[in-house]
Design an enzyme around this catalytic site. Structure first.
Site, mmCIF file in Angstrom:
data_model
loop_
_atom_site.group_PDB
_atom_site.id
_atom_site.type_symbol
_atom_site.label_atom_id
_atom_site.label_comp_id
_atom_site.label_asym_id
_atom_site.label_seq_id
_atom_site.Cartn_x
_atom_site.Cartn_y
_atom_site.Cartn_z
ATOM 1 N N GLY C 149 1.204 -1.354 0.007
ATOM 2 C CA GLY C 149 -0.005 0.068 -0.353
ATOM 3 C C GLY C 149 0.363 1.417 0.033
ATOM 4 N N CYS C 150 0.162 2.540 -0.655
ATOM 5 C CA CYS C 150 1.552 3.415 -0.168
ATOM 6 C C CYS C 150 1.471 3.714 0.846
ATOM 7 C CB CYS C 150 -0.161 4.642 -0.786
ATOM 8 S SG CYS C 150 -1.841 4.568 -0.277
ATOM 9 N N TYR C 151 0.449 4.273 1.678
ATOM 10 C CA TYR C 151 1.362 5.107 3.122
ATOM 11 C C TYR C 151 1.779 3.061 4.433
ATOM 12 C CZ TYR C 151 -2.708 8.129 3.755
ATOM 13 O OH TYR C 151 -3.970 8.659 3.689
#
Lengths: 344, 344, 344, 344
Positions: C149-151
């Site tokens: 995921g990005c985070y």
């Protein structure tokens, strides 16, 4: 090929370095910056960390590097390029000037609009206005390219096919253009502060913007008649992009389909101009060298409306400069430029 | 005075509540929302916490509250106001309709541009187009106000003095307007997403926007001649504001100073129109009911350029609706509206 | 190499196509879109005009194209990839899943946080969490990559060196992350409208965001201890970028210089992580695959602060997916990704 | 009441004029501007056209107007207010200083963080830190108010109830704050240019921002213990607003409901603080004097998270200054301030 860049820390200069860094055929020999001499380039523009390791140099120090370069890009405010260009040309170095100093063939018009003496009049005759879609053959053999302004690029590409085909009344042309804030450059002005630009739109220099005579010169050349235009620039709260909404009264009866065909034909050999049935948005060209064009006809008022969109820092500045270099130097015209806009 | 609001949870509706909440003379009796019936208003618009404590009601439930209200504002999409307005008027309730249904006097033009049958033709004759600067006296005695569209407000105010004084060629009028995204409302469209609007500008509905006939109707009334205009709206990445850049060919010789005087004279009794020597920016009117106007003349092409700026949700919608109510009800015209833009 | 993309018209999917279009070793065989089957891709994303000529296909039609592809990227909402991935792997096709379905090794944690039954549990064991800086060797031989995921990408890269070297108290980790709006995807939600996001900042899903267990899983792996973190995401009015400001109490006495060295050493073979003495800004990585990291120590409170910046759609999604493909397929790890951020 | 404003052309100063212009009890006697002496105020801030007709005056010229004023607001950079405040107080004029010079009771801490000699030490004892929610009674009788900084206002209001009730471990407090760009003022810095801020987020002055000791002073007062905090400011691409996300380890077992009640009780007499069950967003307070507060507890890590939102120019500067004046002068505390945020 060895390349030098003068004015490397302005927005146009650093955009140019983005392209030169990715270009197969070029190696950057020096970076001149008035504001940051002796500073590492990537300490100013930190995106270039691990990409550009050199330091900026001052204008004075540039001269010792000249023997090693083939071409120099100048990205300075108007009035600053004239003498530098002379020096470079005398040494046999090709020059692409991203500023305004060599764009106007008639030095009197330059002096009138810019309020400066032109100190390079003798160069004007052999300067080529570097809009490849109009002047590709001249560019091939040029030593000094006057890279077009951002607004003129969008405006001329929008209107040229109409004039070439005598489709509009010359006296009716109005260009209402909208630009992102990077067009104002990186110098310190209250009017460029975030809080002054954000959440607002304004017109500025109405009827007085210096890109007006540049647009008129090139449109007049196409038409072999004197063309005057009303040009109104606007400032839009976004970083990049120009949308030029161009208006003119049709001078003869013709269908929109035919006009569309005329545009497609006119730009059939121009990779970076995309004539579309849609009305363009700047996001589809942002970050790329493309100029998108869409056309409408308003029966009710007899106006033709041509909307063009470019990235002001690319097709309107650094990308076009690279395109010109590619043509001058015999590279593929789209070397280093051949990718679409990255959105959103 | 007791007030009802239908369409209270759209952007215009909630802006209206901001004003009604601050207004000395009004008390809000009901809030109709199609999207949020039975929800507490301040759970949707949390800024109104401690200010608006009531719940939204459905359209069906509204009817039982009607006996208690003097005036109702309708802020619904076009096509939805016709029958509601009829019901309200029959009960002796004044109506200000912020939608488009009653703006066009000729129902055939409405049906042509909006693609709907007009179900309230019989009301059109007595409807007043609620632009106070043109129709203040009619508004005083009106029962049904068609509150002008946002683009028409900016456009008509910019051009009216020219037509009134026969200063421009009717066939030459072009309006290039730029609007913030709130003009598209709060409904769910991909084109209204943040990432689709931000960092981009586009023209849309070129030559086809439904505000065109509304502008033409009012300009024709001023001039007693048929006026056609070319109107091109653009979407700008900001929340609020419209800038209308209006062009026309001057029809007689007159100095800019004289034109400026004509504008000042024309609007000398209009508190909310500020004619200036500067070219307006939307930030100076954002959050206020003012319309700023600036004028230029371009000798080179014979065009006059009038730029007007409004807040699309205020002078272009809810503020003007309150201004109309103030006039209809005999309040101070600027009650609740008398403050400047808050910047930045 | 022949490549398929499922979910090609979301923001991550279209970003992936940008890279695949420029990649020397790949050719795109099909584009699956649930929203736009049978539509020309470049009619949806007009930037790809002249670059991508194919039409989108539906999921059902995809199966007939599978024999021709070597690798498929899945960019679908969580819950949609499990069965598709199974089908693809059975046919010997490599899979990079940009969604969440295979990121959590313990399917119970997945089911708990995502509220869904996991229908591909049997694949989890051999799935590799595709963060090259931690798992490069495993990626080389993987058939199924769970793209982070990005985070988590920003968070894990910021904190990993601290945990690896036992420099912080496990129970003290707080991640305060700020993301641009493209992280919310292109689906229609009121909260993603321009006027709802612009000129505002908010925290959301405080203590409840689904990226939390993903961050914890990877940090626990580094430390061989159970690591819990407090993760607070925020929405920022910009298109792209994540800034993760990570806090932890230092567990032993060490100078900032030494910490800096530890980070540089940790990432010495990782081209796309740039450890700097400056605090990063998202603009320096926007549009690129880089993760910039800066570190500070606050003597007064004993906290170490690590700030990381990525482009959420690139290093946080599509760029990392290409990086994973490059590693899996034996290409240069930075093929197609080797350029800096384009600013402004 | 007659009011003077020093520093009238900065962002805080002009915001103050917005409120004073609408305030029932005040009349502005003079406007001092260092940057624009002798210029008409409304030529600089054109929104004030027809509202403020006076010219700015220079500091030197101010002295002749002093006999006519009851209260003066100073909105100058730190270091500039000390001697002016002395002069004004000697003349019996009340002073509200929006700058930092009188906020820190211990001049040594001031000199340490600001790098300046404090030239008004003798005034510090009787200065009141103008946060009405904590110091209302002291404000009533004050002659010199140190108006709190924007970040401290948001931070202290978020954390005060926790410390008052000994609910968190003092050593665990972390404040991660996000501010719009107007917080940087209107002075010319490259880092405040539109293109430098837009589409980016950054942390700055990590662990070193001058608002840190101010937050610590007030929190220590509440707790009667020394409280150190880690404060990390971030710059967000929006004009206005601060969101402070505050973290701390709970020091005793207590339910979120109880914490919520404690907050509601703590602020039960404070009109401008709205404790909510929702997590705040800056848009709901933008343009208003409200501070919205939301609370969460993260069982997994034992952290309490308090998020507060203010408008940095209003509750964080000019609005709070007016609130202080209202209290000092015996007006209604919310006179001139009693309206909600205008959105979007």
């Amino acid at each position: 090929m060895k390349v030098g860049v003068i004015g490397a820390t302005g927005y146009a200069g650093q955009q140019l370095l983005w392209f030169l860094n990715n270009h197969k055929e070029t190696e950057v020999s020096f970076l001149v910056s008035h504001s940051y001499p002796d500073k590492t380039y990537s300490s100013i523009y930190k995106n270039y960390r691990d990409f550009i390791k050199s330091k900026c140099i001052s204008m004075q120090n540039m001269y010792k590097y000249l023997s090693s370069v083939d071409i120099v890009f100048i990205a300075l405010p108007h009035g600053k390029s004239m003498n530098i260009a002379k020096d470079l040309l005398l040494k046999g170095i090709k020059v692409v000037d991203l500023g305004a100093d060599f764009r106007l063939k008639n030095y009197k018009i330059y002096e009138d609009w810019y309020g400066l003496n032109h100190e390079g009049k003798e160069l004007l005759k052999n300067t080529v206005y570097g809009l490849p879609e109009l002047n590709r053959n001249l560019i091939k053999n040029a030593s000094l390219i006057a890279n077009p302004g951002c607004y003129p690029t969008a405006s001329i590409l929008a209107i040229a096919p109409l004039l070439k085909n005598n489709l509009i009344q010359n006296s009716s042309i109005i260009i209402d253009a909208k630009s992102g804030v990077s067009g104002a450059g990186r110098s310190l002005n209250t009017s460029s502060l975030f809080c002054e630009c954000n959440e607002s739109v304004k017109a500025y220099k109405v009827g007085k913007h210096r890109h007006t005579p540049e647009i008129e010169q090139e449109l007049s050349n196409i038409n072999n008649e004197n063309v005057n235009v009303l040009f109104t620039p606007h400032l839009i709260p976004m970083n990049r992009g120009i949308l030029a909404t161009c208006y003119g009264k049709l001078s003869k009866s013709i269908s929109l389909d035919n006009i569309q065909e005329i545009y497609e034909e006119f730009y059939s050999n121009d990779y970076f101009v995309r004539v579309s049935e849609d009305i363009p948005e700047t996001k589809w060209v942002k970050g790329s060298n493309f100029c998108d064009i869409g056309i409408r006809f308003d029966k009710r008022t007899g106006n033709i409306i041509v909307v063009s969109a470019i990235d002001n820092l690319i097709k309107g500045a650094a990308g076009q400069a690279v395109q010109n270099m590619n043509i001058m130097c015999g590279f593929d015209e789209y070397e280093g430029l051949n990718f679409p806009s990255m959105i959103p």
